[in-house]
Design an enzyme around this catalytic site. Structure first.
Site, PDB file in Angstrom:
ATOM      1  CG  PHE A 141      -0.271   0.282   2.562  1.00  0.00           C
ATOM      2  CD1 PHE A 141       0.045   1.602   2.851  1.00  0.00           C
ATOM      3  CD2 PHE A 141       0.178  -0.604   3.304  1.00  0.00           C
ATOM      4  CE1 PHE A 141       0.610   2.156   4.033  1.00  0.00           C
ATOM      5  CE2 PHE A 141       0.914  -0.214   4.530  1.00  0.00           C
ATOM      6  CZ  PHE A 141       0.968   1.308   4.843  1.00  0.00           C
ATOM      7  CE  LYS A 169      -2.769  -8.459  -4.714  1.00  0.00           C
ATOM      8  NZ  LYS A 169      -3.470  -7.502  -3.970  1.00  0.00           N
ATOM      9  CB  SER A 204       4.453  -7.698   5.544  1.00  0.00           C
ATOM     10  OG  SER A 204       3.312  -8.547   5.383  1.00  0.00           O
ATOM     11  CB  CYS A 227      10.494  -1.014   3.034  1.00  0.00           C
ATOM     12  SG  CYS A 227      11.177  -0.419   1.652  1.00  0.00           S
ATOM     13  CD  GLU A 284       8.165  -3.627   8.302  1.00  0.00           C
ATOM     14  OE1 GLU A 284       7.357  -4.627   8.042  1.00  0.00           O
ATOM     15  OE2 GLU A 284       8.531  -2.758   7.693  1.00  0.00           O
TER      16      GLU A 284
HETATM   17  P1  NAD Z   1       1.305  -6.897   2.899  1.00  0.00           P
HETATM   18  O1  NAD Z   1       2.295  -7.992   2.968  1.00  0.00           O
HETATM   19  O2  NAD Z   1       0.205  -6.879   3.613  1.00  0.00           O
HETATM   20  O3  NAD Z   1       0.626  -6.721   1.321  1.00  0.00           O
HETATM   21  C1  NAD Z   1       1.322  -6.882   0.249  1.00  0.00           C
HETATM   22  C2  NAD Z   1       0.575  -7.423  -0.835  1.00  0.00           C
HETATM   23  O4  NAD Z   1       0.421  -8.805  -0.610  1.00  0.00           O
HETATM   24  C3  NAD Z   1      -0.784  -6.537  -1.427  1.00  0.00           C
HETATM   25  O5  NAD Z   1      -0.864  -6.458  -2.630  1.00  0.00           O
HETATM   26  C4  NAD Z   1      -1.851  -7.499  -0.586  1.00  0.00           C
HETATM   27  O6  NAD Z   1      -2.879  -7.671  -1.182  1.00  0.00           O
HETATM   28  C5  NAD Z   1      -1.346  -8.833  -0.718  1.00  0.00           C
HETATM   29  N1  NAD Z   1      -1.552  -9.824   0.569  1.00  0.00           N
HETATM   30  C6  NAD Z   1      -1.784  -9.328   1.812  1.00  0.00           C
HETATM   31  N2  NAD Z   1      -2.089 -10.630   2.567  1.00  0.00           N
HETATM   32  C7  NAD Z   1      -1.933 -11.533   1.534  1.00  0.00           C
HETATM   33  C8  NAD Z   1      -1.727 -13.033   1.913  1.00  0.00           C
HETATM   34  N3  NAD Z   1      -2.246 -13.626   2.932  1.00  0.00           N
HETATM   35  N4  NAD Z   1      -1.438 -13.830   0.698  1.00  0.00           N
HETATM   36  C9  NAD Z   1      -0.931 -13.129  -0.309  1.00  0.00           C
HETATM   37  N5  NAD Z   1      -1.151 -11.710  -0.588  1.00  0.00           N
HETATM   38  C10 NAD Z   1      -1.461 -11.178   0.382  1.00  0.00           C
HETATM   39  O7  NAD Z   1       2.223  -5.474   2.839  1.00  0.00           O
HETATM   40  P2  NAD Z   1       1.399  -3.850   3.165  1.00  0.00           P
HETATM   41  O8  NAD Z   1       0.946  -3.898   4.377  1.00  0.00           O
HETATM   42  O9  NAD Z   1       0.504  -3.456   1.962  1.00  0.00           O
HETATM   43  O10 NAD Z   1       2.718  -3.105   2.955  1.00  0.00           O
HETATM   44  C11 NAD Z   1       3.653  -2.775   3.989  1.00  0.00           C
HETATM   45  C12 NAD Z   1       5.035  -3.736   4.080  1.00  0.00           C
HETATM   46  O11 NAD Z   1       5.544  -3.703   2.823  1.00  0.00           O
HETATM   47  C13 NAD Z   1       5.791  -3.359   5.131  1.00  0.00           C
HETATM   48  O12 NAD Z   1       6.157  -4.829   5.806  1.00  0.00           O
HETATM   49  C14 NAD Z   1       6.838  -2.858   4.180  1.00  0.00           C
HETATM   50  O13 NAD Z   1       8.197  -2.944   4.980  1.00  0.00           O
HETATM   51  C15 NAD Z   1       6.867  -3.651   2.874  1.00  0.00           C
HETATM   52  N6  NAD Z   1       7.308  -3.074   1.870  1.00  0.00           N
HETATM   53  C16 NAD Z   1       8.544  -3.649   1.591  1.00  0.00           C
HETATM   54  C17 NAD Z   1       9.495  -2.677   0.637  1.00  0.00           C
HETATM   55  C18 NAD Z   1      10.721  -3.298   0.050  1.00  0.00           C
HETATM   56  O14 NAD Z   1      11.411  -2.948  -0.753  1.00  0.00           O
HETATM   57  N7  NAD Z   1      11.469  -4.405   0.912  1.00  0.00           N
HETATM   58  C19 NAD Z   1       8.930  -1.877   0.003  1.00  0.00           C
HETATM   59  C20 NAD Z   1       7.891  -1.250   0.281  1.00  0.00           C
HETATM   60  C21 NAD Z   1       6.896  -1.956   1.295  1.00  0.00           C
END
Ligand code: NAD
Length: 497
Positions: free
Chosen positions: A161, A185, A238, A293, A388
């Site tokens: 997000f 997606k 995440s 992140c 985190e």
């Molecule tokens: P999230 O893991 O909740 O969601 C990421 C994606 O996975 C979304 O598209 C979501 O719809 C999908 N998703 C959610 N639950 C799922 C499941 N159970 N199975 C499969 N897909 C699923 O992450 P978020 O809350 O949207 O974003 C924040 C996180 O992203 C933080 O942990 C942040 O550190 C990380 N992040 C990392 C980077 C990087 O470069 N390492 C960059 C940006 C964000």
């Protein structure tokens, strides 16, 4: 601490938005609808219609069909469409920035920066037509070897997000430039900005099916990970989900690169420039309300850094909600952070700056606000210093030596970014050489590499090898085919004959 109304910064839509999927070049809507609320004020911005699992199959089939023609389009022609896309991104930069800001809660200026970074990746991808020209060599008498860069097929990007424009654009331009079709997606929390990207891609003239969007959550990710005609999955989110998507995709023979969460260390030593260090530390933990992140969330103070800590608290206390810092994505995030702060207090850390006490901007009580919060005298074993939290919360851990600071960094399960604040070049080099993160900052609190330097961490911040942008992205989204040719009629035969 004060707060101000953010409407002077974010334009709210006059009519409700509706996020659809883009399949085979056509916007489609499903039967179910759920509402998306503004992080700023809680008001409904619009709705999202998740695609069905059947539509996932339809999108993959269309992408597969489109891929067969797209892969044969010369790279220079593919690049000219990307250049047109770039022109449109620049034309609509304000629209994109306002869209990203209002759906994920950041400031427009921050959202604008993410669009500029997105454009930078696109420019790198366009530059591939001049730089990624393969290689060829006579490897034996009359025998020549050459590299041919080939696309891999239907590729998928699953994004979080916090950067609705930038993170999809870490993947889209490179994957398309090398000749793949691509299905995005996006996060179901921020579905609107990806639609703006989709509209611009259509306007730029990309053939239908080359780029698709599938709206929704977990079920669509699983259907894409399981689909036999998906060749590669890029994921950013995440760590637990990154790990599970990586395992699911790779166990079915797919290529996967899954970037996860972070707990980034900001190491400060007494010789650091006070202003540079305190400004850099505050910008790192408060930018995008700490929802990056690359946000620093643990300040490791080596020796006597009391003056710098005082400046950090002072500078952070001046931050005005709605003007200098945006909102959190949702109520759940606000609650999660409040309980993490309470837990840190129970664990023995002290609250040096309490963002919970700052009221939301006037008229925005329905939003998800938390001002900068500093937890002092944390221990490296406490949750606030190793888990985190993903918000504007900084934990300060005090250590006696630089090696202790580095041991703490090494022990972290994450490895995205580590920064050192110092005026001593030898100290900076020592940290750069010995820290375990994939991205190191020297007097920079958010050490995001600019293209062509690639983006990627280590440990639980990344599952898979290589990086997501730069030459790492090129390798991930393509195959190198090796062609060995002999035309010459030779009399002197050797082992290659
Ligand atoms: P999230 O893991 O909740 O969601 C990421 C994606 O996975 C979304 O598209 C979501 O719809 C999908 N998703 C959610 N639950 C799922 C499941 N159970 N199975 C499969 N897909 C699923 O992450 P978020 O809350 O949207 O974003 C924040 C996180 O992203 C933080 O942990 C942040 O550190 C990380 N992040 C990392 C980077 C990087 O470069 N390492 C960059 C940006 C964000």
């Amino acid at each position: 601490m004060a707060s101000t109304a953010p409407q002077t910064f974010v334009q709210f839509p006059t009519t409700k938005l509706h996020a659809q999927s883009l399949i085979d070049g056509v916007w489609t809507t499903g039967p179910m609808v759920h509402e998306i609320s503004s992080p700023y004020n809680g008001e409904v911005l619009g709705s999202l219609s998740p695609c069905s699992v059947v539509e996932v199959d339809r999108a993959v089939s269309a992408a597969d069909k489109a891929f067969r023609d797209w892969r044969a389009v010369p790279r220079k022609e593919r690049s000219s469409l990307l250049l047109q896309f770039r022109t449109l991104l620049l034309r609509d930069i304000d629209k994109l920035a306002h869209s990203a800001a209002r759906e994920c809660g950041k400031l427009v200026v921050e959202a604008r920066a993410e669009v500029l970074k997105a454009i930078e990746v696109l420019e790198f991808a366009v530059g591939l037509q001049d730089s990624d020209i393969g290689g060829a060599m006579d490897v034996s008498r009359g025998v020549r070897c050459e590299y041919i860069r080939e696309p891999i097929g239907v590729t998928v990007g699953i994004t979080p997000f916090n950067f609705p424009a930038m993170v999809p654009m870490w993947m889209i331009p490179i994957a398309l430039a090398v000749g793949n079709s691509f299905i995005l997606k996006p996060s179901d929390k921020v579905p609107f900005t990806p639609c703006v990207l989709g509209e611009l891609i259509i306007e730029a003239g990309f053939p239908k099916g080359v780029f698709s969007i599938l709206q929704g959550g977990r079920d669509r990710v699983e259907a894409l990970s399981d689909h036999p005609r998906v060749a590669a999955i890029g994921f950013v989110g995440s760590s637990p989900i990154a790990k599970s998507v990586y395992g699911r995709a790779t166990s079915q023979g797919k290529r996967a690169l899954c970037l996860g969460g972070a707990k980034n260390h900001l190491i400060v030593v007494p010789d650091a420039d006070r202003r540079v260090a305190s400004d850099g530390i505050v910008a790192s933990f408060t930018g995008c309300a700490g929802q990056r992140c690359m946000a620093g969330s643990v300040l490791v103070a080596v020796g006597d850094c009391e003056d710098i800590i005082k400046d950090v608290a002072q500078t952070a206390s001046q931050i005005v909600l709605g003007r200098d810092m945006g909102a959190l994505i949702d109520k759940a995030a606000r609650e999660r952070l409040s309980s993490a702060i309470e837990q840190a207090q129970r664990d023995g850390s002290t609250v040096l700056l309490d963002g919970r006490k700052v009221p939301p901007p006037h008229g925005y009580q329905g939003g998800n606000w938390l001002a900068p919060t500093i937890l002092d005298h944390a221990k490296s074993s406490m949750e606030c210093a190793c888990r985190e939290l993903f918000g504007p919360v900084l934990s300060i851990v005090r250590v006696k030596t630089l090696d202790e600071a580095l041991a703490l960094e090494r022990a972290s399960s994450f490895g995205n970014a580590t920064s050192i604040f110092t005026t001593n070049g030898a100290v900076a080099r020592y940290v750069a050489d010995n820290a375990t993160s994939g991205m190191i900052g020297v007097n920079i609190g958010v050490p995001v590499p600019r293209e062509p330097f690639s983006f990627g961490g280590t440990k639980e911040s990344k599952y898979g090898t290589g990086d997501i942008t730069g030459d790492g992205g090129v390798e991930f989204w393509s195959n190198r085919k090796k062609v060995t040719t002999k035309w010459a009629l030779q009399s002197d035969k050797n082992w290659m004959s």
